[in-house]
Structure formats: C-alpha cells, structure tokens
Design a protein around this motif. Structure first.
Motif, mmCIF file in Angstrom:
data_model
loop_
_atom_site.group_PDB
_atom_site.id
_atom_site.type_symbol
_atom_site.label_atom_id
_atom_site.label_comp_id
_atom_site.label_asym_id
_atom_site.label_seq_id
_atom_site.Cartn_x
_atom_site.Cartn_y
_atom_site.Cartn_z
ATOM 1 N N PHE A 111 -18.208 50.679 -22.706
ATOM 2 C CA PHE A 111 -19.520 51.099 -21.871
ATOM 3 C C PHE A 111 -19.863 52.345 -21.565
ATOM 4 O O PHE A 111 -21.029 53.041 -21.425
ATOM 5 C CB PHE A 111 -19.176 50.055 -20.293
ATOM 6 C CG PHE A 111 -20.502 50.035 -19.743
ATOM 7 C CD1 PHE A 111 -21.290 49.306 -19.616
ATOM 8 C CD2 PHE A 111 -20.654 51.253 -18.666
ATOM 9 C CE1 PHE A 111 -22.746 49.144 -18.942
ATOM 10 C CE2 PHE A 111 -21.717 51.054 -17.837
ATOM 11 C CZ PHE A 111 -22.813 50.346 -17.950
ATOM 12 N N ALA A 112 -18.684 53.333 -20.983
ATOM 13 C CA ALA A 112 -18.807 54.654 -20.690
ATOM 14 C C ALA A 112 -19.404 55.215 -21.931
ATOM 15 O O ALA A 112 -20.342 56.230 -21.639
ATOM 16 C CB ALA A 112 -17.588 55.185 -20.125
ATOM 17 N N LEU A 113 -18.909 55.055 -23.026
ATOM 18 C CA LEU A 113 -19.359 55.820 -24.320
ATOM 19 C C LEU A 113 -20.849 55.536 -24.643
ATOM 20 O O LEU A 113 -21.302 56.580 -25.326
ATOM 21 C CB LEU A 113 -18.523 55.714 -25.322
ATOM 22 C CG LEU A 113 -17.107 55.984 -25.200
ATOM 23 C CD1 LEU A 113 -15.947 55.326 -26.207
ATOM 24 C CD2 LEU A 113 -17.028 57.636 -25.378
ATOM 25 N N ASN A 114 -21.301 54.537 -24.264
ATOM 26 C CA ASN A 114 -22.453 54.098 -24.778
ATOM 27 C C ASN A 114 -23.685 53.927 -23.324
ATOM 28 O O ASN A 114 -24.605 52.987 -23.649
ATOM 29 C CB ASN A 114 -22.696 52.726 -25.356
ATOM 30 C CG ASN A 114 -21.930 53.035 -26.777
ATOM 31 O OD1 ASN A 114 -22.441 53.527 -27.757
ATOM 32 N ND2 ASN A 114 -20.345 52.284 -26.946
ATOM 33 N N ALA A 115 -23.257 54.239 -22.239
ATOM 34 C CA ALA A 115 -23.713 53.683 -21.184
ATOM 35 C C ALA A 115 -25.497 54.106 -21.140
ATOM 36 O O ALA A 115 -25.815 55.275 -21.746
ATOM 37 C CB ALA A 115 -23.270 54.513 -19.882
ATOM 38 N N SER A 116 -26.066 53.503 -20.594
ATOM 39 C CA SER A 116 -27.627 53.501 -20.654
ATOM 40 C C SER A 116 -28.122 52.581 -19.264
ATOM 41 O O SER A 116 -27.321 51.524 -18.955
ATOM 42 C CB SER A 116 -28.266 53.324 -21.619
ATOM 43 O OG SER A 116 -28.511 51.877 -21.988
ATOM 44 N N GLU A 117 -29.370 52.630 -18.858
ATOM 45 C CA GLU A 117 -29.704 51.679 -17.948
ATOM 46 C C GLU A 117 -29.747 50.123 -18.571
ATOM 47 O O GLU A 117 -29.953 49.138 -17.889
ATOM 48 C CB GLU A 117 -31.275 52.171 -17.560
ATOM 49 C CG GLU A 117 -31.086 53.405 -16.333
ATOM 50 C CD GLU A 117 -30.030 53.285 -15.301
ATOM 51 O OE1 GLU A 117 -30.113 52.199 -14.718
ATOM 52 O OE2 GLU A 117 -29.095 54.311 -15.181
ATOM 53 N N GLN A 118 -29.828 50.135 -19.636
ATOM 54 C CA GLN A 118 -30.089 48.615 -20.362
ATOM 55 C C GLN A 118 -28.879 48.191 -20.819
ATOM 56 O O GLN A 118 -28.823 46.962 -21.346
ATOM 57 C CB GLN A 118 -31.226 48.921 -21.395
ATOM 58 C CG GLN A 118 -32.630 49.092 -21.216
ATOM 59 C CD GLN A 118 -32.614 50.770 -20.952
ATOM 60 O OE1 GLN A 118 -31.933 51.590 -21.328
ATOM 61 N NE2 GLN A 118 -33.656 51.165 -19.997
ATOM 62 N N LEU A 119 -27.863 49.164 -20.963
ATOM 63 C CA LEU A 119 -26.483 48.419 -21.607
ATOM 64 C C LEU A 119 -25.890 47.450 -20.602
ATOM 65 O O LEU A 119 -25.760 47.918 -19.157
ATOM 66 C CB LEU A 119 -25.419 49.601 -21.597
ATOM 67 C CG LEU A 119 -24.466 49.308 -22.437
ATOM 68 C CD1 LEU A 119 -24.557 48.782 -23.942
ATOM 69 C CD2 LEU A 119 -23.319 50.303 -22.295
ATOM 70 N N GLN A 120 -25.740 46.115 -21.160
ATOM 71 C CA GLN A 120 -25.187 45.194 -20.111
ATOM 72 C C GLN A 120 -23.880 44.391 -20.910
ATOM 73 O O GLN A 120 -23.969 44.168 -22.125
ATOM 74 C CB GLN A 120 -26.026 44.206 -19.859
ATOM 75 C CG GLN A 120 -27.378 44.798 -18.834
ATOM 76 C CD GLN A 120 -28.169 43.745 -18.564
ATOM 77 O OE1 GLN A 120 -28.329 42.518 -19.238
ATOM 78 N NE2 GLN A 120 -29.029 44.074 -17.623
ATOM 79 N N PHE A 121 -23.034 43.990 -20.129
ATOM 80 C CA PHE A 121 -21.592 43.089 -20.536
ATOM 81 C C PHE A 121 -22.648 41.586 -20.564
ATOM 82 O O PHE A 121 -23.313 41.325 -19.822
ATOM 83 C CB PHE A 121 -20.754 43.020 -19.545
ATOM 84 C CG PHE A 121 -19.884 44.252 -19.696
ATOM 85 C CD1 PHE A 121 -18.996 44.539 -20.593
ATOM 86 C CD2 PHE A 121 -20.042 45.123 -18.706
ATOM 87 C CE1 PHE A 121 -18.415 45.603 -20.781
ATOM 88 C CE2 PHE A 121 -19.344 46.379 -18.844
ATOM 89 C CZ PHE A 121 -18.377 46.414 -19.936
ATOM 90 N N SER A 122 -22.228 40.867 -21.389
ATOM 91 C CA SER A 122 -22.253 39.536 -21.648
ATOM 92 C C SER A 122 -21.901 38.564 -20.462
ATOM 93 O O SER A 122 -20.946 39.062 -19.859
ATOM 94 C CB SER A 122 -21.964 38.916 -22.679
ATOM 95 O OG SER A 122 -22.175 37.380 -22.965
ATOM 96 N N SER A 123 -22.629 37.818 -20.046
ATOM 97 C CA SER A 123 -22.134 36.873 -19.015
ATOM 98 C C SER A 123 -21.185 35.773 -19.475
ATOM 99 O O SER A 123 -20.478 35.207 -18.882
ATOM 100 C CB SER A 123 -23.248 36.082 -18.250
ATOM 101 O OG SER A 123 -24.052 35.404 -19.152
ATOM 102 N N ASN A 124 -20.954 35.539 -20.785
ATOM 103 C CA ASN A 124 -19.979 34.504 -21.446
ATOM 104 C C ASN A 124 -19.212 35.001 -22.473
ATOM 105 O O ASN A 124 -19.811 35.272 -23.579
ATOM 106 C CB ASN A 124 -20.986 33.419 -21.815
ATOM 107 C CG ASN A 124 -20.369 32.226 -22.191
ATOM 108 O OD1 ASN A 124 -18.886 32.443 -22.240
ATOM 109 N ND2 ASN A 124 -20.837 31.144 -22.715
ATOM 110 N N LEU A 125 -17.972 35.342 -22.366
ATOM 111 C CA LEU A 125 -17.271 35.943 -23.371
ATOM 112 C C LEU A 125 -16.937 35.221 -24.368
ATOM 113 O O LEU A 125 -16.702 35.547 -25.435
ATOM 114 C CB LEU A 125 -15.805 36.490 -22.780
ATOM 115 C CG LEU A 125 -15.782 37.640 -21.909
ATOM 116 C CD1 LEU A 125 -14.481 37.959 -21.496
ATOM 117 C CD2 LEU A 125 -16.235 38.884 -22.518
ATOM 118 N N SER A 126 -17.257 33.914 -24.273
ATOM 119 C CA SER A 126 -16.813 32.714 -25.359
ATOM 120 C C SER A 126 -17.851 32.499 -26.123
ATOM 121 O O SER A 126 -17.712 31.693 -27.272
ATOM 122 C CB SER A 126 -16.336 31.542 -24.570
ATOM 123 O OG SER A 126 -17.115 30.899 -23.562
#
Length: 180
Positions: free
Chosen positions: A47-62
């Motif tokens: 996340f830190a290496l690619n950070a932007s305002e649009q970068l987001q983690f998925s809500s569902n890892l599976s």
C-alpha cells in the motif's frame, strides 16, 4: 462455526520522495484467520509503495476473482492490481487481462526463485506485469512491526524504503525480478 477475520487498524504516514507523494492514511485491514502477520505487513508495505487516493484494500480477502489491493478509475476499471506471495500463473493471467498494470510482491525466501523459474515462460509474455521480491529477512523484520493497532511512518527515497513505528526502524530493499 467459521472463524472471523481480525480487524487491524493502521495509521500510516507516507513520505514518498520518489513520487512526491506525502499523505497520512487511516487504514482498516481485515486479517483472515489463515493470514500471517508477515503477509499482512507485506500488504501494508505494498500500500505504501503504491499509495494514492484511489488505492483501496478489498473488503473480502477470500474472493479470488478480485484484487486484494487495487486502484480503479472513475469508470470502475482496474488501473492497478496488486498481488502477493507466489500465486498461480492462471490467477496472474486473469489479473493482467483485467487490469492496466499488475504488481506482484513475492515473498517466501528460497521458494521465490523456484516459483519464478517454474512460471517464467508463461509470465514473461505479460507486458503489464511487474514482479518484486521482498527479501526474507526484510519481510521478517516487517512482521516485527505488526500490531492490532499501529502507527507507522514510511519513507521512500531513491528506491530505499524505511518503515518505523517510532521505536523500531526497518529498511526494506525490494528486488525487481526479471526473466532470464
């Protein structure tokens, strides 16, 4: 009874002098019961290496059909798909077909070059795929920063990456993987 994901909170201050990106992020990450602290910290590093305002983690890892970390444009198209570990070639092919750019952050010590050798023939045909290795000792040091509630600072300058929790600093020297 299914095991539930743990919630991990991270306040991440990023000073990326290479991209001129300076921002604070309050992140909430879902840690699946099978996910190690090391893997979660590699996700946070990515996340830190690619950070932007649009970068987001998925809500569902599976959900294997969607990226765990992605950046989408205003039309909902995936601009950046970030993957972790040593995924199956078919999964990376799907990512490369659905996204403008794909970055894989591989970790796992001696298993990474073996994985790369086994998959190089198929993977080298994808022009939008970048492969990076997080060296084992760096990944282990990152895991030492793990906490259910973290306050981290990340500094990126001339390709050097430093993460700190105020008491401990970890330098991560990512290695760009290529096909020989």
């Amino acid at each position: 009874m299914a095991l539930r994901s743990s919630v991990v909170k991270a306040q991440l201050q990023i000073a990326d002098m290479d991209r001129h990106y300076y921002q604070d992020h309050n992140l909430t990450l879902a840690q699946h019961p099978s996910e190690t602290d090391l893997r979660l910290m590699v996700r946070l590093l990515a996340f830190a290496l690619n950070a932007s305002e649009q970068l987001q983690f998925s809500s569902n890892l599976s959900d294997e059909g969607e990226p765990e970390l992605s950046e989408k444009n205003l039309h909902g198209d995936i601009e950046l798909w970030v993957a972790f570990g040593q995924p199956d070639e078919k999964w990376l092919r799907k990512a490369c077909q659905r996204s403008a750019r794909v970055r894989l952050y591989a970790y796992g010590g001696r298993a990474v070059p073996i994985w790369l050798q086994q998959n190089a023939k198929e993977l080298k045909r994808f022009d939008n795929l970048e492969l990076w290795e997080v060296p084992e000792q760096d990944a282990q040091a990152l895991a030492g920063l793990y906490g259910r509630s973290m306050q981290l600072q990340c500094t990126i300058n001339e390709g050097q990456v430093w993460l700190s929790d105020g008491d401990t600093s970890v330098q991560v020297e990512l290695k760009r993987l290529g096909f020989d």
